[in-house]
Design a protein around this motif. Structure first.
Motif: not given
Length: 941
Positions: A778-799
């Motif tokens: 994946a391109p480095a410009t597409g990195v979504i950095e989050v603090a923890d697992a809960a934030a990661a789950l919310e990021a993955l839920r984005r439509p």
């Protein structure tokens, strides 16, 4: 002083030949008990023994035959530890000699061996621990080995293996009160022996069985000490007078002589933990990352409690009864603990006359029974709140182990008391032998109620069904998701019934058919048997991981989550294509239960395509599968269209023929389709032709319209566009129809992704042809950095989250400074092309080698579970693995060509090995020291 109805405590064995004869007799009984398994090629193919333990034992044995430790299981739950799962029982020594047998035969002989061992240890405990007569001890061993509790647990072989060692603990514990309260060789030897038994139980693969055994042997020893009355001390002063007023048993426990056996037991517990550390340390690491890390809720803990109204069916042989119906579950074997009517009568007699051992044995029997009722015992909640470890285990019915052992002991005490009286009443001997024979026959007959007496044909395990055969033929690295249940009837069911008529009884034939269906859907853990990579799995212990359970939240609502896996049972529709890409899911298996035939035309309703106004679904038919149609059947419904009047255009259908001609149709509300949840007076248009009720909502339905073509045409493209104002046209199914021949071809209607149906038999297999590979950049410009697992789950839920173009990375809090968040990427603005490509050169359970070529900085994502112990090198240099997309592994790579190696070498295993080695060497040193001291003391002065 002994009771006149018991054999003297110093009763010496008449000879080793009696013991040898007893062991042979127990072996004959156990072989008779399991004759249909031991002397035929039939197999057990029911419940956990088939869908859980058969794949696990096969995988472990294959690794052991290759001289390797199976550390990692890449085939279930997107990859999980294998050895760290204690139920795999990799280190259990009695599994090793059986690893060279076929898995079904290894399981059979594991069952036979441990049923016999349970009887042997019970005989040894009663004969040499309680000093009962040989016949009495032998019948006690028969009662334990042939009990409903042991027979009922042959389907959970790890439990059976651990339970078999419990009487050995009682055997050693029976000798502890006679030891002098000094740190001598006998006390240390007893502690080592107890520790070795505890360790073997832990290695057998069921921690709860060890926990129950530890509490059970403590209860037994405590009851024995409380029942003992030492000589009172001389009343020389007031303090001694107060001491002498205490009950004799309590005085003994509080004295040095009474506390010593308990100290030996505690030391044995510590030794057992040390010897089993090679398994325990990896398991504890896994437990900390599982949903059981913080224990279970009380409701979960008391599941599988033995209801008081079930006691007659649990404790007595239910001849001719359907136990599954009586207990309301196919898992009825958890509750069965009969020892026969004759056994119950002998145990009651033993409780009446066996003064010396009555209380320890009654403590086991009644204590086990009181705990087995679980939720119906108020003290169980107190234990849940107070006793360490209680909240980690469910199924209180498993405490029936204590009941079974205690009752077997009371049976032997009762027979021994009758034998003592037979010296003055010779006719009583015949009654004793007749009663013993009745007990043996009764246990053999009663066993017919249990699943192991109805083994099925080996084809249940060894034959290959169509769906797994297709998957095995497909090359490459990919995963599949099975969504099918087993409520369908296999097409060859009648053939199976005819083929095995007269060979299998109805129960065995039923198991064969169910096993055939489970193989067809390749679930729940059967993927491991064929080394197929599955998204799903099943485990009632320390798996799946908490992060896997969190990942399931992307697929199902929180209130429908199952903490033990079984994602397939919670899904109703094929998940969205981006989620399947995230998991490298190429194939989907479903059944046809909710598809429909209308007017002899088949409609595949597995997919659903909601089309708002202006949205288009299109399918191009494969050129190698031409079909000439005269009509088109369209199955659909409207959503949010209650206000639309009759005749409102809601969809435009266009069909292209092979010659390039297009034919167009307009679908209208109230004529061709209608509101799915149509109710008179609530919807402005009339219902169309109802064709199929919804699978999950009784008030919903799909509607059918058949569009006639102007001329028979070979169709190459079908296109449907939504036109319903302010609502959705939901396309459920499309079929091409040739009314001239009565033939049809069902299309599939996915809303996203490039899908095709590649197999249709008892089940269907769909292939997603544009699936994201197992490893990608994946391109480095597409990195979504989050603090923890809960934030990661919310990021993955984005439509707008785009797998392959974006990746969610969790910030490592051990870094000296926080990692900045890429705001553009987190807003879904990553639109750059892929930064490179990744090719997997080697894929093994414990090692993955990848060649990555990058044209720009990027993130290498491997869609396998990240877990402690995984290490990575890039071009030979160690690098840190990042938590990617909640569960997976990610590496930051610079532009260029790189060789990436992932290796699994868990530090927890090394730590456990060191503790086990140190414990073993310490015990060995103590043994050598005691041996040398004994030799020196025997030298002439």
């Amino acid at each position: 002083m002994t009771d006149q109805n018991e054999s003297p405590i110093g009763h010496a064995p008449h000879g080793r030949w009696l013991d040898a004869l007893a062991l042979v007799g127990l072996g004959v009984f156990v072989l008779a008990l399991f004759a249909r398994l031991a002397f035929t090629n039939r197999v057990l193919a029911t419940g956990d023994v088939y869908t859980y333990f058969t794949p696990y034992r096969d995988f472990a044995a294959a690794a052991l035959r290759e001289g390797k430790l199976p550390l990692w299981n890449p085939y279930l739950f997107l990859g999980v530890p294998f050895l760290a799962n204690s139920q795999a029982a990799v280190f259990y020594p009695l599994h090793w000699p059986l690893a060279w047998l076929s898995t079904p035969r290894a399981i059979v002989w594991t069952i036979v061996l441990h049923a016999w061992l349970g009887g042997v240890f019970t005989y040894g405990w009663l004969r040499h621990g309680l000093r009962l007569r040989p016949l009495a001890a032998w019948l006690g061993g028969i009662a334990f080995a042939g009990s409903g509790f042991i027979g009922g647990h042959v389907g959970q072989i790890n439990q059976l293996n651990a339970y078999a060692w419990f009487p050995a603990l009682l055997w050693v514990a029976s000798a502890l009160p006679g030891l002098k309260p000094s740190p001598g060789q006998k006390g240390i030897s007893a502690a080592v022996l107890i520790g070795a038994i505890f360790a073997v139980q832990l290695l057998a693969g069921h921690t709860q069985a060890w926990y129950i055994s530890a509490i059970g042997v403590g209860l037994y020893l405590l009851a024995h000490l409380l029942g003992a009355v030492p000589a009172p001390a001389a009343p020389s002063n007031g303090r001694v007078m107060a001491w002498s007023r205490l009950p004799g048993g309590l005085r003994l426990i509080l004295s040095r002589a009474g506390a010593w056996p308990l100290l030996i037991l505690a030391l044995g517990l510590v030794i057992g933990l040390g010897l089993a550390a090679i398994q325990l340390v990896p398991t504890l690491e896994l437990s900390a990352l599982s949903p059981r890390a913080n224990g279970m809720t009380y409701r979960e803990v008391v599941s599988f409690s033995l209801k008081p109204q079930w006691l007659p069916w649990a404790l007595l042989p239910a001849y001719g009864q359907n136990l599954a119906a009586r207990f309301g579950t196919v898992a009825y074997a958890e509750y069965v603990a009969y020892l026969g009517v004759s056994g119950l009568l002998l145990a009651m007699w033993g409780a009446r006359v066996g003064k010396r051992w009555r209380w320890p044995l009654l403590a086991l029997a009644l204590g086990g029974l009181a705990l087995a009722v679980g939720a119906y015992n108020p003290l169980y909640y107190l234990a849940y709140r107070v006793i360490p470890g209680w909240a980690l285990f469910r199924a209180p019915a498993r405490w029936l182990l204590l009941y079974t052992a205690g009752m077997a002991g009371l049976i032997a005490v009762g027979v021994d008391a009758l034998q003592a009286r037979a010296g003055q009443r010779p006719r009583l001997r015949w009654l004793i032998w007749a009663g013993g024979a009745l007990l043996v026959v009764e246990l053999l007959v009663a066993s017919n109620l249990l699943p192991h007496t109805h083994p099925t044909a080996p084809a249940a395990v060894t034959s290959l069904r169509n769906a797994p055969a297709y998957l095995l033929s497909e090359p490459g690295l990919w995963r599949f998701l099975s969504m099918s249940g087993i409520t369908y009837d296999p097409g060859d069911q009648a053939d199976l019934a005819h083929l095995f008529a007269g060979q299998l009884d109805p129960a065995a034939l039923y198991d064969l058919i169910v096993a055939s269906k489970q193989k067809e859907i390749v679930a729940p853990n059967l993927p491991l048997l064929w080394r197929l990579s599955s998204v799903d799995g099943y485990d009632g212990g320390v798996l799946p991981l908490t992060r896997y359970v969190d990942l399931q939240r992307l697929f199902v609502p929180d209130d429908q989550l199952a903490p033990d896996g079984r994602l397939r049972e919670q899904l109703r529709r094929v998940p969205p294509a981006p989620l399947l890409d995230l998991l490298n899911t190429r194939f989907i298996i479903t059944d046809k239960v909710f598809d429909v035939w209308v007017d002899n035309v088949y409609y595949d309703l597995q997919f659903s395509a909601p089309l708002a106004a202006g949205e288009t679904w299109r399918q191009t038919l494969p050129a190698d599968q031409p079909f000439e149609a005269t009509a088109l059947g369209v199955m659909s419904h409207l959503a949010g269209a209650a206000s639309l009047a009759d005749g409102t255009p809601v969809a435009a259908v266009r069909v292209q023929a092979a010659d390039g001609r297009w034919t167009a149709f307009t679908l209208r509300a109230g004529q061709d389709t209608a509101e799915g949840s149509w109710r008179a007076g609530a919807v402005a248009h009339q219902p169309a032709r109802s064709a199929h009720p919804w699978r999950d909502h009784a008030d919903g339905q799909d509607y059918l319209t058949v569009l006639t073509l102007t001329a028979p045409s070979q169709i190459v493209t079908v296109e449907v566009t939504g036109t319903a104002p302010g609502s959705d046209f939901v396309l459920q199914g499309v079929s091409l129809i040739d009314v001239r021949t009565g033939s049809s071809q069902a299309l599939i209607t996915p809303a996203q992704g490039d899908w095709r149906r590649v197999h249709s038999g008892d089940v269907k297999i769909y292939e997603k042809r544009d699936v994201l590979p197992r490893a990608y950049v994946a391109p480095a410009t597409g990195v979504i950095e989050v603090a923890d697992a809960a934030a990661a789950l919310e990021a993955l839920r984005r439509p707008d989250f785009a797998p392959g173009q974006q990746v969610v990375l969790e910030a490592d809090r051990s870094l000296p400074a926080p990692v900045a968040i890429n705001r553009d990427a987190s807003s879904g603005q990553a639109t750059a092309a892929a930064a490179g490509r990744a090719v997997i050169e080697r894929y093994a359970p414990e090692q993955v080698v990848i060649s990555a070529t990058l044209t720009a900085p990027g993130i290498l994502v491997l869609s396998d579970t990240h877990y402690p112990g995984w290490r990575a090198t890039v071009d030979g240099a160690p690098v840190r693995i990042e938590q990617a997309n909640l569960l997976f592994r990610g590496l930051r790579l610079a532009p260029g060509v790189h060789r990436v190696v992932f290796d699994f070498a868990p530090a927890s295993l090394m730590q456990g090995q060191r503790i086990t080695f140190i414990t073993f060497i310490t015990l060995l040193g103590l043994g050598v020291w005691f041996l040398l001291r004994s030799r020196i003391s025997n030298l002439p002065s």
